[in-house]
Design a protein around this motif. Structure first.
Motif, PDB file in Angstrom:
ATOM      1  N   GLY A   1       1.905 -29.708  20.004  1.00 29.81           N
ATOM      2  CA  GLY A   1       1.789 -28.286  20.303  1.00 29.81           C
ATOM      3  C   GLY A   1       0.627 -27.887  21.182  1.00 29.81           C
ATOM      4  O   GLY A   1       0.326 -26.695  21.289  1.00 29.81           O
ATOM      5  N   HIS A   2      -0.031 -28.828  21.841  1.00 31.70           N
ATOM      6  CA  HIS A   2      -1.176 -28.497  22.689  1.00 31.70           C
ATOM      7  C   HIS A   2      -0.779 -28.546  24.166  1.00 31.70           C
ATOM      8  O   HIS A   2      -0.053 -29.440  24.591  1.00 31.70           O
ATOM      9  CB  HIS A   2      -2.328 -29.472  22.455  1.00 31.70           C
ATOM     10  CG  HIS A   2      -2.962 -29.357  21.117  1.00 31.70           C
ATOM     11  ND1 HIS A   2      -3.874 -28.379  20.809  1.00 31.70           N
ATOM     12  CD2 HIS A   2      -2.798 -30.101  19.988  1.00 31.70           C
ATOM     13  CE1 HIS A   2      -4.266 -28.520  19.545  1.00 31.70           C
ATOM     14  NE2 HIS A   2      -3.631 -29.560  19.020  1.00 31.70           N
ATOM     15  N   ASP A   3      -1.305 -27.591  24.935  1.00 33.47           N
ATOM     16  CA  ASP A   3      -1.137 -27.658  26.384  1.00 33.47           C
ATOM     17  C   ASP A   3      -2.460 -27.882  27.093  1.00 33.47           C
ATOM     18  O   ASP A   3      -2.525 -27.941  28.320  1.00 33.47           O
ATOM     19  CB  ASP A   3      -0.475 -26.386  26.922  1.00 33.47           C
ATOM     20  CG  ASP A   3      -1.322 -25.145  26.687  1.00 33.47           C
ATOM     21  OD1 ASP A   3      -2.399 -25.247  26.043  1.00 33.47           O
ATOM     22  OD2 ASP A   3      -0.916 -24.061  27.143  1.00 33.47           O
ATOM     23  N   SER A   4      -3.532 -28.031  26.307  1.00 37.86           N
ATOM     24  CA  SER A   4      -4.854 -28.290  26.871  1.00 37.86           C
ATOM     25  C   SER A   4      -5.680 -29.031  25.834  1.00 37.86           C
ATOM     26  O   SER A   4      -5.274 -29.167  24.672  1.00 37.86           O
ATOM     27  CB  SER A   4      -5.547 -26.981  27.283  1.00 37.86           C
ATOM     28  OG  SER A   4      -5.759 -26.163  26.138  1.00 37.86           O
ATOM     29  N   VAL A   5      -6.850 -29.513  26.263  1.00 34.43           N
ATOM     30  CA  VAL A   5      -7.688 -30.290  25.361  1.00 34.43           C
ATOM     31  C   VAL A   5      -9.148 -30.091  25.755  1.00 34.43           C
ATOM     32  O   VAL A   5      -9.470 -29.994  26.946  1.00 34.43           O
ATOM     33  CB  VAL A   5      -7.288 -31.785  25.428  1.00 34.43           C
ATOM     34  CG1 VAL A   5      -7.456 -32.343  26.832  1.00 34.43           C
ATOM     35  CG2 VAL A   5      -8.072 -32.623  24.427  1.00 34.43           C
ATOM     36  N   PRO A   6     -10.069 -30.008  24.786  1.00 32.98           N
ATOM     37  CA  PRO A   6     -11.500 -29.907  25.122  1.00 32.98           C
ATOM     38  C   PRO A   6     -12.053 -31.285  25.496  1.00 32.98           C
ATOM     39  O   PRO A   6     -11.906 -32.245  24.740  1.00 32.98           O
ATOM     40  CB  PRO A   6     -12.132 -29.386  23.836  1.00 32.98           C
ATOM     41  CG  PRO A   6     -11.222 -29.866  22.741  1.00 32.98           C
ATOM     42  CD  PRO A   6      -9.840 -29.902  23.326  1.00 32.98           C
TER      43      PRO A   6
END
Length: 656
Positions: free
Chosen positions: A198-203
């Protein structure tokens, strides 16, 4: 004629050049690195959030938990029919269970509209959503269609258990489950997992911005026409690529002259824009090298190290302005790249959150003696070749000004500061450059020729990797006798017989015919001291004229042996100038640094030089019999005989 110096600025420059500011203090590499690191904050940089498309190779900055279940719903793991397990009890071959089919097909992406009632089934594809009431999936291979008057039905000849062939929601990844921890490096696998959860970005850790400045009045952008004394700025391209290789974001700022005011302004701009500043050039003791003086006035702590007991790399300058690292690399390419790898890469990787670079060492035997300067550790770049008894290490010996040494080297070994060198046959530990070692398929050691490049191009098109080391004809012959190479190209003239190469054959070697090439005297067109002469007469007259400057060739080369025979013991002006290639000879003559030399006709033509023939020599190959059966050697020999290659050699100016 002696000129009287009256130009005060010129006099000042000459005085400064003669004075030569000394290095602050020469430190060992270990002490220099320790002093540098102590002044820096080497914690990973703050986090930034990037899209998955931009996350490859980045370092995760903080723990990441799943935002959703994967799979997000109960789904079929095979093609078949959604059923109630209780309806299938007792099903077997010869006694199937009949289940009426519902009026829908659950393909991927279709939400069920009909709840499963007892005695019914719903057709479902792999990945289809399990309908309400179903608790298992029967494989389509276990069924048969019963197209009855009351509607289609499915005959099931095998019972299924509850939960069979169902992937339950969250069975792969559960909402809130830890996906990635800080410090993980994002690969394609992690990107897929993040997307599924469910992620479209990451730190990720922000990439350190590394400003790259080149300094020197002699530098010009690559691809431009060069004035006398000018050189292309290759360092900036190399360093920017190396920054990116190790997790940094290069910020190329251009070329700056050796002007203190201009450089000071450029450095202040770089400090404002970057996390780390790398300058190339300006570290030595010459009058134009001013970078360390500028750094001394930029702010504390300033210059930390200026001079390291290393070869290459002695002029290295390490500094910091506040906690921003500033590194002034030597200007020569090999020195710049080596010191960058040793001192800058660890800093970039630390700021990027990357682990230290992995180092791999292999054992090898030094092929030739390598002298060294007492008082500083020397790192010798070597090319490795397989031989009887293990790997042989051949020093490249191209010097700190070489651009190609790093690209051609397999690794480096160290000669301790208190040793005067390493002897041939000595065991050495070679630290590999770029990870795992892949020895070349074919090793060629001896005399270089542009015709050889044409042969190797053919082999490269066949996927055969070749390594060619130019050590001269005699050096190649010695390597062939020791079994250290597959082929040794040579053009050795026997003065007694007048024959090429064959008189030098030794037991265990075979001579493979190559091609003919014309050696001759090269000179600048229009030089009346050479025009109209034949080659031998030109050598005789030039050797007797102290105003004519020779550019010689290295000892052991076939060209040197030819010229020495013609000189008959004479040592004309310039005799001690001994470059290792035909191109170097031609360049020296074309640029006016010498008046004459001996080179092959194709190279003379490439440099626009006059040419007076001396010898139609044979360029052949010594082949160790023990290596004759190797497939890459067979491919080389086949290429050598091919009509296409022979046509190419003729185009290049070589004879059959």
């Amino acid at each position: 004629m002696t000129e009287t110096l009256t130009d005060d600025p010129l006099l000042d420059r000459i005085r400064r050049a003669a004075r030569q500011e000394q290095f602050l203090a020469i430190l060992s590499a270990e002490e220099a690195m320790a002093r540098f690191r102590a002044a820096l904050d080497l914690r990973p940089l703050p986090a930034e959030r990037v899209t998955l498309a931009a996350a490859l190779g980045r370092v995760v900055a903080e723990p990441v938990a799943a935002a959703a279940d994967a799979p997000p719903f109960d789904r079929a793991s095979v093609d078949g029919f959604a059923v109630r397990a209780a309806d299938t009890e007792g099903a077997r071959d010869g006694a199937p269970r009949r289940l009426r089919l519902n009026a829908e097909v659950l393909a991927c992406g279709v939400a069920p509209g009909i709840a499963l009632a007892p005695g019914t089934a719903t057709a479902i594809a792999t990945g289809g959503m399990i309908p309400r009431g179903a608790d298992a999936v029967a494989m389509i291979e276990w069924t048969a269609l019963d197209d009855a008057p009351d509607g289609p039905a499915m005959l099931l000849n095998r019972a299924v258990a509850a939960g069979q062939f169902i992937g339950f929601a969250g069975s792969d990844i559960a909402r809130g489950e830890a996906l990635l921890r800080a410090g993980a490096i994002v690969t394609s696998r992690e990107i897929g997992m993040l997307a599924a959860a469910g992620h479209d970005s990451v730190p990720v850790v922000r990439r350190p911005r590394v400003a790259v400045l080149s300094t020197g009045d002699e530098l010009h952008p690559p691809g431009r026409a060069l004035p006398p004394g000018g050189i292309p700025d290759s360092n900036a391209a190399i360093l920017c690529a190396a920054v990116a290789e190790h997790g940094g974001e290069p910020v190329p700022l251009g070329i700056f002259p050796d002007d203190e005011a201009v450089l000071a302004a450029a450095l202040r701009d770089a400090l404002a824009r970057a996390d780390l500043v790398v300058m190339s050039g300006g570290t030595s003791k010459g009058a134009g090298d001013v970078s360390h003086r500028i750094l001394a006035g930029m702010g504390e702590p300033g210059v930390l190290v200026h001079g390291v007991a290393l070869k290459p790399g002695k002029p290295l300058c390490l500094a910091a302005v506040g906690t921003t690292p500033v590194v002034v690399l030597p200007g020569f390419p090999t020195s710049a790249v080596f010191t960058f790898q040793e001192f800058v890469v660890p800093v970039i990787r630390a700021l990027a959150g990357l682990p230290p670079r992995e180092e791999t060492e292999v054992a090898a035997t030094l092929a030739v003696r390598m002298p060294s300067e007492l008082g500083r550790t020397e790192y010798v770049m070597v090319s490795l070749a397989e031989a009887e008894g293990g790997l042989r290490a051949f020093p490249l010996g191209k010097g700190s000004g070489s651009v190609t040494a790093f690209s051609q080297a397999d690794g480096v070994f160290a000669i301790p500061a208190l040793d005067a060198g390493a002897e041939a046959g000595a065991p050495v530990r070679v630290r590999l450059i770029g990870g795992a070692l892949r020895p070349p398929d074919l090793v060629i050691i001896g005399s270089h020729c542009t015709g050889l490049d044409a042969v190797l191009d053919v082999l490269a098109a066949q996927g055969i990797a070749a390594r060619s080391l130019a050590v001269g004809s005699l050096g190649g012959l010695a390597a062939a006798k020791r079994g250290e190479c597959d082929l040794a190209p040579a053009h050795l003239l026997d003065p007694k017989s007048g024959a090429y190469n064959a008189p030098f054959l030794a037991p265990g070697l075979r001579l493979v015919p190559g091609w003919r090439r014309l050696q001759g005297v090269v000179f600048r067109p229009g030089d009346a001291r050479f025009e109209g002469l034949d080659g031998p007469e030109a050598v005789r007259r030039a050797a007797a004229d102290p105003a004519l400057l020779l550019v010689n060739r290295n000892a052991g080369s076939g060209t040197r042996m030819l010229l020495d025979g013609l000189l008959g013991g004479a040592r004309p002006a310039g005799y001690a100038n001994q470059p290792k290639s035909h191109n170097a000879v031609a360049a020296a003559v074309a640029q006016g640094r010498a008046d004459w030399g001996v080179a092959i006709a194709p190279v003379a033509g490439a440099y626009g030089l006059g040419f007076l023939p001396l010898a139609d020599e044979h360029y052949d190959f010594f082949l160790p019999e023990a290596r004759a059966g190797r497939p890459p050697v067979a491919a080389f020999l086949a290429a050598l005989e091919s009509p296409a290659l022979r046509r190419r050699l003729t185009e290049l100016g070589f004879g059959a």
